[in-house]
Design a protein around this motif. Structure first.
Motif, PDB file in Angstrom:
ATOM      1  N   VAL A  89       0.847  -0.622   0.107  1.00  0.00           N
ATOM      2  CA  VAL A  89       0.302   0.171  -0.260  1.00  0.00           C
ATOM      3  C   VAL A  89       0.902   0.803   0.037  1.00  0.00           C
ATOM      4  O   VAL A  89       2.269   1.350   0.249  1.00  0.00           O
ATOM      5  CB  VAL A  89      -1.104   0.340   1.252  1.00  0.00           C
ATOM      6  CG1 VAL A  89      -1.965  -1.000   1.002  1.00  0.00           C
ATOM      7  CG2 VAL A  89      -0.136   0.011   2.673  1.00  0.00           C
ATOM      8  N   ASP A  90       0.300   2.070  -0.234  1.00  0.00           N
ATOM      9  CA  ASP A  90       0.980   3.486  -0.440  1.00  0.00           C
ATOM     10  C   ASP A  90       0.647   4.940   0.635  1.00  0.00           C
ATOM     11  O   ASP A  90       1.146   6.044   0.526  1.00  0.00           O
ATOM     12  CB  ASP A  90       0.878   4.054  -1.786  1.00  0.00           C
ATOM     13  CG  ASP A  90      -0.494   4.553  -2.153  1.00  0.00           C
ATOM     14  OD1 ASP A  90      -1.260   4.617  -1.316  1.00  0.00           O
ATOM     15  OD2 ASP A  90      -0.749   5.000  -3.317  1.00  0.00           O
ATOM     16  N   ASN A  91       0.007   4.486   1.559  1.00  0.00           N
ATOM     17  CA  ASN A  91      -0.048   4.952   3.034  1.00  0.00           C
ATOM     18  C   ASN A  91      -0.400   4.437   4.539  1.00  0.00           C
ATOM     19  O   ASN A  91      -0.717   3.560   4.045  1.00  0.00           O
ATOM     20  CB  ASN A  91      -1.398   5.991   2.891  1.00  0.00           C
ATOM     21  CG  ASN A  91      -2.517   5.355   2.821  1.00  0.00           C
ATOM     22  OD1 ASN A  91      -3.619   5.191   3.720  1.00  0.00           O
ATOM     23  ND2 ASN A  91      -2.822   5.204   1.205  1.00  0.00           N
ATOM     24  N   GLU A  92       0.060   5.296   5.282  1.00  0.00           N
ATOM     25  CA  GLU A  92      -0.199   4.721   6.549  1.00  0.00           C
ATOM     26  C   GLU A  92      -1.601   4.315   7.134  1.00  0.00           C
ATOM     27  O   GLU A  92      -1.746   2.993   7.834  1.00  0.00           O
ATOM     28  CB  GLU A  92       0.157   6.198   7.610  1.00  0.00           C
ATOM     29  CG  GLU A  92       1.980   5.644   7.769  1.00  0.00           C
ATOM     30  CD  GLU A  92       2.477   6.335   8.900  1.00  0.00           C
ATOM     31  OE1 GLU A  92       1.849   7.017  10.163  1.00  0.00           O
ATOM     32  OE2 GLU A  92       3.882   6.850   8.391  1.00  0.00           O
ATOM     33  N   ILE A  93      -2.780   5.123   6.323  1.00  0.00           N
ATOM     34  CA  ILE A  93      -4.090   4.528   6.753  1.00  0.00           C
ATOM     35  C   ILE A  93      -4.413   3.492   6.452  1.00  0.00           C
ATOM     36  O   ILE A  93      -4.881   2.573   7.003  1.00  0.00           O
ATOM     37  CB  ILE A  93      -5.036   5.474   6.314  1.00  0.00           C
ATOM     38  CG1 ILE A  93      -4.767   7.201   7.027  1.00  0.00           C
ATOM     39  CG2 ILE A  93      -6.134   5.692   6.724  1.00  0.00           C
ATOM     40  CD1 ILE A  93      -4.670   7.236   9.127  1.00  0.00           C
ATOM     41  N   ALA A  94      -3.647   3.192   5.193  1.00  0.00           N
ATOM     42  CA  ALA A  94      -4.030   1.392   4.446  1.00  0.00           C
ATOM     43  C   ALA A  94      -3.340   0.486   5.804  1.00  0.00           C
ATOM     44  O   ALA A  94      -3.758  -0.836   5.622  1.00  0.00           O
ATOM     45  CB  ALA A  94      -3.639   2.331   2.801  1.00  0.00           C
ATOM     46  N   VAL A  95      -2.033   0.627   6.167  1.00  0.00           N
ATOM     47  CA  VAL A  95      -1.231   0.052   6.881  1.00  0.00           C
ATOM     48  C   VAL A  95      -2.272  -0.450   7.956  1.00  0.00           C
ATOM     49  O   VAL A  95      -2.586  -1.394   8.693  1.00  0.00           O
ATOM     50  CB  VAL A  95      -0.048   0.552   6.960  1.00  0.00           C
ATOM     51  CG1 VAL A  95       0.133  -0.029   7.988  1.00  0.00           C
ATOM     52  CG2 VAL A  95       0.803   0.833   6.289  1.00  0.00           C
ATOM     53  N   GLN A  96      -2.919   0.708   8.136  1.00  0.00           N
ATOM     54  CA  GLN A  96      -3.329   0.728  10.108  1.00  0.00           C
ATOM     55  C   GLN A  96      -5.379  -0.302   9.495  1.00  0.00           C
ATOM     56  O   GLN A  96      -5.155  -1.222  10.128  1.00  0.00           O
ATOM     57  CB  GLN A  96      -3.463   1.787  10.971  1.00  0.00           C
ATOM     58  CG  GLN A  96      -2.456   2.645  11.049  1.00  0.00           C
ATOM     59  CD  GLN A  96      -2.926   3.935  11.088  1.00  0.00           C
ATOM     60  OE1 GLN A  96      -3.866   4.166  11.945  1.00  0.00           O
ATOM     61  NE2 GLN A  96      -2.261   4.993  11.700  1.00  0.00           N
ATOM     62  N   ASN A  97      -5.864  -0.098   8.555  1.00  0.00           N
ATOM     63  CA  ASN A  97      -6.951  -0.429   8.335  1.00  0.00           C
ATOM     64  C   ASN A  97      -6.740  -2.220   7.902  1.00  0.00           C
ATOM     65  O   ASN A  97      -7.357  -3.110   8.013  1.00  0.00           O
ATOM     66  CB  ASN A  97      -7.523   0.244   7.052  1.00  0.00           C
ATOM     67  CG  ASN A  97      -8.164   1.871   7.846  1.00  0.00           C
ATOM     68  OD1 ASN A  97      -7.966   1.898   8.965  1.00  0.00           O
ATOM     69  ND2 ASN A  97      -8.155   1.953   6.339  1.00  0.00           N
ATOM     70  N   VAL A  98      -5.943  -2.554   6.995  1.00  0.00           N
ATOM     71  CA  VAL A  98      -5.529  -3.641   6.546  1.00  0.00           C
ATOM     72  C   VAL A  98      -5.198  -5.033   8.013  1.00  0.00           C
ATOM     73  O   VAL A  98      -5.425  -5.597   8.131  1.00  0.00           O
ATOM     74  CB  VAL A  98      -4.301  -3.747   5.844  1.00  0.00           C
ATOM     75  CG1 VAL A  98      -3.697  -5.215   5.299  1.00  0.00           C
ATOM     76  CG2 VAL A  98      -4.812  -3.681   4.347  1.00  0.00           C
TER      77      VAL A  98
END
Length: 201
Positions: free
Chosen positions: A36-45
């Protein structure tokens, strides 16, 4: 077994959906690596995977891409990996959409959010019985809407898509309805009154 998922550039909730499908494909064992390309996506996944009983680690690469590794074990009884459930309709849930954007603030962001919301509805295990569109929401069922593909999919799955005729007329969209059928305010009120659950973005 290693499954690699490219979710770079994907908007919420697509990275989570892609990761969940890859976890189901892995059938409870192996590793799923999601880029992914952003920290929010990291947190959500990460949140989705840990709630399913998996172990998660992540790292940021030199080119500002994040790699989230989801480690699955066949011992994880809480994980939904065994097999993808077919969509079913549960009870009488009604989704009510009164605008072509979600929330207040930035209009462009609001349009991105409503598109994400409708896509997320397509991914529910239990689909709603009816979706009602009125006022600015009527634009979402008409020609030019970014959500037509998702709404057409929902209609194919048996979801009733109803758009206010007065609203279509007001916005000059009467002949541009692309999905579902035209309804009136009495039917809208009736559907909402009979609903077991109302969802409104």
């Amino acid at each position: 077994m290693m499954i690699k998922v490219n979710a770079v550039g994907d908007k919420c909730p697509i990275p989570v959906v892609k990761a969940k499908k890859a976890m189901q494909e892995a059938n409870g064992a192996g590793t799923v690596e999601v880029s992914v390309d952003n920290e929010i996506a990291v947190q959500n996944v990460t949140k989705m995977a840990t709630s399913a009983g998996a172990t998660v680690s992540s790292e940021k690469t030199a080119d500002n891409i994040y790699k989230v590794q989801i480690h699955l074990s066949s011992k994880d009884k809480t994980s939904p990996m065994q097999e993808e459930k077919p969509h079913i309709q549960g009870g009488n849930t009604v989704v009510v959409i009164s605008s072509d954007r979600m929330g207040n603030g930035n209009d462009e962001l609001g349009k991105v959010l409503i598109k994400g919301f409708i896509f997320a509805v397509t991914q529910l295990d239990e689909l709603p019985k009816t979706m009602l569109f009125y006022n600015g929401g009527a634009m979402l069922t008409a020609e030019g809407s970014d959500s037509l593909e998702d709404l057409q999919y929902l209609e194919e799955q048996g979801v009733e898509i109803l758009t206010c005729g007065t609203c279509l007329n007001y916005y000059g969209l009467t002949d541009k309805l692309q999905v579902g059928s035209v309804t009136n305010m009495y039917t809208i009120v009736e559907k909402m009154a009979d609903a077991d659950k109302l969802l409104q973005p």
